[in-house]
Design a protein around this motif. Structure first.
Motif, PDB file in Angstrom:
ATOM      1  N   THR A 156      30.896  45.807 -47.151  1.00  0.00           N
ATOM      2  CA  THR A 156      29.856  45.369 -46.213  1.00  0.00           C
ATOM      3  C   THR A 156      29.978  45.745 -44.853  1.00  0.00           C
ATOM      4  O   THR A 156      31.075  45.831 -44.342  1.00  0.00           O
ATOM      5  CB  THR A 156      30.144  43.645 -46.302  1.00  0.00           C
ATOM      6  N   GLY A 157      28.859  45.766 -44.017  1.00  0.00           N
ATOM      7  CA  GLY A 157      28.861  46.146 -42.696  1.00  0.00           C
ATOM      8  C   GLY A 157      28.216  44.941 -41.888  1.00  0.00           C
ATOM      9  O   GLY A 157      27.197  44.443 -42.542  1.00  0.00           O
ATOM     10  N   ASN A 158      28.150  45.069 -40.636  1.00  0.00           N
ATOM     11  CA  ASN A 158      27.614  44.209 -39.708  1.00  0.00           C
ATOM     12  C   ASN A 158      26.378  44.619 -39.346  1.00  0.00           C
ATOM     13  O   ASN A 158      25.759  45.618 -39.764  1.00  0.00           O
ATOM     14  CB  ASN A 158      28.478  43.675 -38.559  1.00  0.00           C
ATOM     15  N   LYS A 159      25.840  43.653 -38.475  1.00  0.00           N
ATOM     16  CA  LYS A 159      24.395  44.010 -38.047  1.00  0.00           C
ATOM     17  C   LYS A 159      24.149  45.377 -37.125  1.00  0.00           C
ATOM     18  O   LYS A 159      23.263  46.059 -37.239  1.00  0.00           O
ATOM     19  CB  LYS A 159      23.830  42.927 -37.128  1.00  0.00           C
ATOM     20  N   HIS A 160      25.486  45.712 -36.637  1.00  0.00           N
ATOM     21  CA  HIS A 160      25.336  47.052 -35.879  1.00  0.00           C
ATOM     22  C   HIS A 160      25.235  48.073 -36.713  1.00  0.00           C
ATOM     23  O   HIS A 160      24.795  48.955 -36.464  1.00  0.00           O
ATOM     24  CB  HIS A 160      26.690  46.949 -34.886  1.00  0.00           C
ATOM     25  N   ASP A 161      26.223  48.194 -37.676  1.00  0.00           N
ATOM     26  CA  ASP A 161      26.056  49.229 -38.780  1.00  0.00           C
ATOM     27  C   ASP A 161      25.363  49.410 -39.839  1.00  0.00           C
ATOM     28  O   ASP A 161      24.707  50.421 -40.307  1.00  0.00           O
ATOM     29  CB  ASP A 161      27.522  49.523 -39.464  1.00  0.00           C
ATOM     30  N   ASN A 162      24.853  47.966 -40.068  1.00  0.00           N
ATOM     31  CA  ASN A 162      24.356  48.035 -41.506  1.00  0.00           C
ATOM     32  C   ASN A 162      22.549  47.341 -41.368  1.00  0.00           C
ATOM     33  O   ASN A 162      22.132  46.735 -42.215  1.00  0.00           O
ATOM     34  CB  ASN A 162      24.847  47.528 -42.825  1.00  0.00           C
ATOM     35  N   PHE A 163      22.008  47.152 -40.243  1.00  0.00           N
ATOM     36  CA  PHE A 163      20.557  46.651 -39.923  1.00  0.00           C
ATOM     37  C   PHE A 163      19.855  47.653 -39.285  1.00  0.00           C
ATOM     38  O   PHE A 163      20.402  47.859 -38.041  1.00  0.00           O
ATOM     39  CB  PHE A 163      20.694  45.242 -39.419  1.00  0.00           C
ATOM     40  N   TRP A 164      18.761  48.226 -39.596  1.00  0.00           N
ATOM     41  CA  TRP A 164      18.092  49.118 -38.700  1.00  0.00           C
ATOM     42  C   TRP A 164      16.607  48.475 -38.261  1.00  0.00           C
ATOM     43  O   TRP A 164      16.096  47.858 -38.935  1.00  0.00           O
ATOM     44  CB  TRP A 164      17.848  50.193 -39.678  1.00  0.00           C
ATOM     45  N   GLU A 165      16.369  48.918 -36.846  1.00  0.00           N
ATOM     46  CA  GLU A 165      15.363  48.251 -36.398  1.00  0.00           C
ATOM     47  C   GLU A 165      14.756  49.344 -35.518  1.00  0.00           C
ATOM     48  O   GLU A 165      15.117  50.392 -34.836  1.00  0.00           O
ATOM     49  CB  GLU A 165      15.731  47.157 -35.392  1.00  0.00           C
ATOM     50  N   MET A 166      13.335  49.577 -35.763  1.00  0.00           N
ATOM     51  CA  MET A 166      12.400  50.363 -34.917  1.00  0.00           C
ATOM     52  C   MET A 166      12.374  50.233 -33.516  1.00  0.00           C
ATOM     53  O   MET A 166      12.462  51.122 -32.770  1.00  0.00           O
ATOM     54  CB  MET A 166      11.372  50.658 -35.632  1.00  0.00           C
ATOM     55  N   GLY A 167      12.399  48.891 -33.100  1.00  0.00           N
ATOM     56  CA  GLY A 167      12.431  48.617 -31.725  1.00  0.00           C
ATOM     57  C   GLY A 167      12.725  47.237 -31.640  1.00  0.00           C
ATOM     58  O   GLY A 167      13.270  46.414 -32.427  1.00  0.00           O
ATOM     59  N   ASP A 168      12.425  46.523 -30.350  1.00  0.00           N
ATOM     60  CA  ASP A 168      12.588  45.257 -30.235  1.00  0.00           C
ATOM     61  C   ASP A 168      11.709  44.315 -31.224  1.00  0.00           C
ATOM     62  O   ASP A 168      12.357  42.962 -31.555  1.00  0.00           O
ATOM     63  CB  ASP A 168      12.397  44.797 -28.895  1.00  0.00           C
TER      64      ASP A 168
END
Length: 876
Positions: free
Chosen positions: A164-176
């Protein structure tokens, strides 16, 4: 990890595309690396950029699934790897991103199953070496563990390989705001089994370990981030994956560095061939070769996509990359002539099949790079020597004064960021505060230098200015309305305004008329130019009239005007021909129309071929021979002009009333002067075609007598070549034979030179004297510096505990060479550093590698002292 067979990079790329094509994906071409229509990005920095509008909901997808290999560039903004490139084996500026997408079609299960199938069954990667990470959830966002992805992975991997990974490593966002979602990274453990037995790979995932690395990221876009930060589920869930092609090749080809794969090995091999150095030398040589092999790809692809090096925005980024590559080649590989341009054929061989734009624009790319290299090498050579002298002068403070940095920038064109970079590498800083103070002073000086001193207008009459130059080149009875004296750059000019004039004022790219004015008293004054200012037609005169109240006759230089108007009319014919031959995307972007030649800038995405140029030239000459008469409407409304077929140019300002100029099918809005019929132009000849900016090309051409002169010059050149070749019937064949013979002779001369170098090296080795336990050779005979370097390299390969100190004159210039054998270098000797001390005696500078360095200077008289210094330093 061993592969059952070797896969080339071309095979690896094609297997990826073929695999996803077999899964119903449409293979799409890579989008341009240079972005023209997105103000938020200068370059494509991820594979999904070309699908951004789809993910944002601004465009409907053309197909439910897609796959490609996308050209990317990361050298600006938060994705900036430039300074790291070359110093390790995995950072790049330009790279390829392999990707597959689903636009509301399949989702996590299929994406994971296909990723596993491709990696393990197609690429045959050892399954035990793979790890997957899934999103652990976020209390902040109200999301939980991505059990869907985890369950999909557990069908393929044991539980201790699904992390498992945290939001930094495992959640992708195009922008704000906008589409986003959890992602699943695939990692591989490249360590030997003995190391894995000590520490399992799951302890090293996402710990920046160089041997346990991410290879693929599967993004599951299932949410939309709202402005207030909360997430809402997307009605259509999508897949966006990205796998670094260069890293994949490293893994599949069992290499320790991306630069050891065949993606780069061909380029590095060429750099070795051109420089005489070997990648295996390591140190700065290895770094330099990595920098060059990486940067040439970024530069070439940017130019192919229409972005030329320049001083602004994206063009500045490309110029900076190019100059960084040149500097590394100059400093660490000894390149003093353009070399990047010579790598383009190898790059085309490596990547031209996958990216045909390289093949299509190979000549353009090479020419642009060569021109940039030549310009920067001149700057670099002088600037680095001056900077090294400055650092020596400021060794105590380790600070480059801002005033000195500004002299390099202002006088010699040496970029301030490059000064900072070189200084930092040597442990120095630059006084930027005082540099900026000097820069502001320079700007103020520039403003003062361009300041004009205008005298007051002396007004004699009040009236509107009437231009009669469309119909006549001679006006009588004109009254002088006003006059004044102007000083520009310490020169005095005289400006005259008349109520009637045939003189065309410089506008729209057309130069102003010249001629003369003549008063009733017979006084004749030359008109040097005609300009427009505040809607006044101003005549620049060589002097003021002796009597201002008399009437004047104004006469335009008839011959000069005729040449100008022929050239101006030809720009219209050229515009039409370009749109016929190249397409209706062609649009005028600027022009210069003079009496001797004209240039025409137009929108077009690539270099014109010889066939296209010939077709354009032929068509223009056909239009000239058709002798179309001038048909004009001087007071048309814009609606009337458009009804006549006239095209308004983007960026141009038009009034309520416009002038329409027509020759046959050529219809344009234009206020310039034109020939009464196309036949008077006589002949049209293109002189050159090239790029002036991204997506803008330039043609320079001549007409009439100047065109004849151009053809005569070409004929004379051809006759001269025939005479040189004894008037052989097959001139081209004879020249090709001569070139081949010269190549053979060159090889023979090189062989002789190599033999002489070997003989001299043998003599020098035998003549060495031992001082302080080191064998030293003093050499002071005149010799070609290239020969001296070859001799030094030959000795270095075969001798131990050996130093060569050479100080000699060649072609009236002093030269120094210092060589240390590799065992002395291992003990701390550094020729590149030591030679600078001796170079002071010849008023010069130099540098090079720890084992071999050269220097040049201006003072031949100091050679003896320099040689003594070299020997003293060598035996310390």
């Amino acid at each position: 990890m061993k592969q059952t067979y070797y896969m080339t990079s071309k095979e690896i790329r094609q297997k990826y595309l073929d695999f996803f094509a077999s899964k119903g994906h449409t293979v799409v071409p890579s989008a341009p690396m240079v972005i023209k229509n997105d103000p938020t990005l200068m370059f494509t920095n991820a594979g999904m950029n070309q699908f951004k509008d789809i993910f944002l909901g601004n465009a409907a997808p053309k197909f439910p699934r897609a796959t490609d290999s996308q050209k990317c560039l990361r050298v600006s903004g938060k994705h900036n790897d430039l300074e790291a490139v070359g110093h390790d084996g995995r950072h790049h500026t330009m790279f390829e991103m392999l990707g597959n997408w689903s636009f509301g079609d399949y989702f996590k299960k299929e994406a994971i199953d296909w990723a596993w199938e491709l990696l393990t069954e197609v690429y045959k990667i050892d399954k035990t070496k793979l790890y997957a990470t899934v999103f652990e959830g976020s209390t902040e966002d109200g999301t939980t563990l991505d059990t869907e992805a985890r369950e999909a992975w557990l069908k393929h991997l044991p539980a201790d390989h699904v992390l498992t990974g945290n939001k930094h490593d495992n959640f992708w966002e195009m922008g704000d705001t906008g589409p986003c979602g959890p992602c699943s990274e695939i990692h591989i453990d490249l360590r030997p089994d003995s190391e894995i037995a000590k520490i399992p790979g799951n302890k090293l995932v996402n710990t920046d370990n160089d041997d346990v690395i991410e290879i693929w990221n599967l993004v599951f876009m299932q949410y939309e981030r709202k402005a207030d930060g909360h997430l809402e589920p997307l009605p259509a869930k999508s897949i966006d994956t990205g796998m670094g092609f260069e890293r994949l090749c490293m893994i599949l080809q069992n290499k320790k560095s991306n630069y050891e794969t065949d993606v780069f090995s061909g380029l590095i091999g060429k750099v070795e061939e051109f420089s005489g150095h070997k990648y295996a030398e390591g140190g700065n040589v290895e770094v330099a070769m990595r920098v060059i092999a990486d940067h040439i790809r970024a530069i070439a692809f940017s130019i192919a996509d229409g972005q030329l090096p320049s001083n602004v925005k994206a063009g500045y980024v490309i110029r900076r990359i190019l100059r960084r590559a040149v500097r590394y080649g100059y400093t660490f590989l000894g390149f003093t002539e353009p070399f990047l341009c010579r790598l383009i054929p190898q790059l085309v061989a490596d990547m031209g099949e996958a990216y045909p734009e390289l093949q299509a624009q190979q000549k353009l790319i090479s020419n642009v790079i060569k021109e940039e290299e030549n310009a920067f090498l001149r700057t670099l050579d002088r600037g680095i020597r001056m900077l090294e002298d400055n650092m020596a002068k400021n060794a105590a403070t380790k600070v480059i004064p801002g005033t000195d940095a500004f002299v390099l920038y202002d006088t010699y064109g040496f970029p301030i960021d490059l000064t900072e970079l070189i200084a930092a590498e040597k442990g120095y800083t630059v006084d930027i505060r005082n540099f900026n103070i000097e820069l502001e002073k320079q700007k103020e000086r520039a403003r003062n230098a361009t300041a004009n001193e205008f005298g007051d207008w002396m007004v004699f009459n009040e009236a509107d200015v009437v231009f009669e130059g469309y119909d006549t080149l001679r006006v009588t009875g004109a009254r002088l309305l006003k006059q004044r004296t102007v000083k520009q750059k310490n020169k005095e000019y005289f400006q005259l305004v008349f109520d009637h004039t045939p003189f065309y004022a410089e506008m729209g790219g057309q130069v102003g008329d010249t001629g003369y004015i003549e008063g009733e008293n017979g006084e004749r004054i030359q008109i040097l130019n005609t300009v427009k200012e505040n809607n006044l037609t101003i005549h620049l005169a060589e002097r003021l009239p002796s009597r201002s109240t008399q009437s004047f006759t104004l006469v335009v230089d008839n011959v000069r005007r005729r040449h100008i108007q022929n050239n101006h009319t030809c720009t219209h014919l050229l515009h039409q021909a370009l749109r016929v031959v190249l397409g209706t995307h062609v649009e005028q972007k600027g022009s210069f129309v003079g009496p001797d030649y004209f240039r025409f800038d137009f929108s077009h995405f690539q270099k014109m071929t010889d066939e296209e140029l010939r077709a354009v030239e032929t068509r223009v000459n056909q239009l000239i021979r058709s002798d179309f008469p001038l048909i004009e409407k001087r007071d048309a409304t814009m609606d009337e002009a458009k009804a006549m077929g006239a095209m308004a140019l983007f960026g141009e300002k038009y009034g309520d009333v416009v002038r329409v100029v027509r020759y046959g099918d050529s219809v344009e809005l234009c206020g310039g002067t034109h020939t009464p019929s196309t036949g008077t132009i006589g002949l049209f000849k293109i002189v050159s075609e090239g790029a002036v900016a991204a997506g803008v090309r330039r043609i320079e051409a001549v007409t009439g007598g100047k065109a004849e002169e151009t053809i005569h010059h070409m004929e004379d050149l051809l006759k001269g070549l025939k005479n040189l070749m004894n008037n052989v019937p097959d001139l081209q064949g004879a020249i090709e034979k001569l070139v081949a013979e010269n190549a053979d002779v060159r090889k023979q001369l090189e062989a002789v030179a190599n033999e002489k170098a070997a003989q001299l090296a043998q003599k020098l080795e035998a003549s060495a004297q031992e001082i302080n336990g080191i064998k030293v050779v003093r050499f002071d005979h005149s010799i070609d510096p290239a020969m001296a370097r070859n001799v030094a390299l030959l000795l270095q390969k075969k001798v131990q505990n050996f130093a060569l100190a050479a100080a000699f004159a060649f072609d009236g210039k002093p030269n120094l060479v210092l060589m240390y054998s590799q065992d002395l270098v291992a003990k701390g000797k550094n020729a590149g550093k030591d030679i600078r001390e001796a170079a002071k005696f010849i008023q010069g500078g130099g540098g090079g590698q720890p084992g071999l360095a050269t220097a040049g200077g201006r003072n031949i008289e100091g050679l003896a002292q320099a040689l003594d210094a070299l020997v003293d330093i060598a035996v310390k």
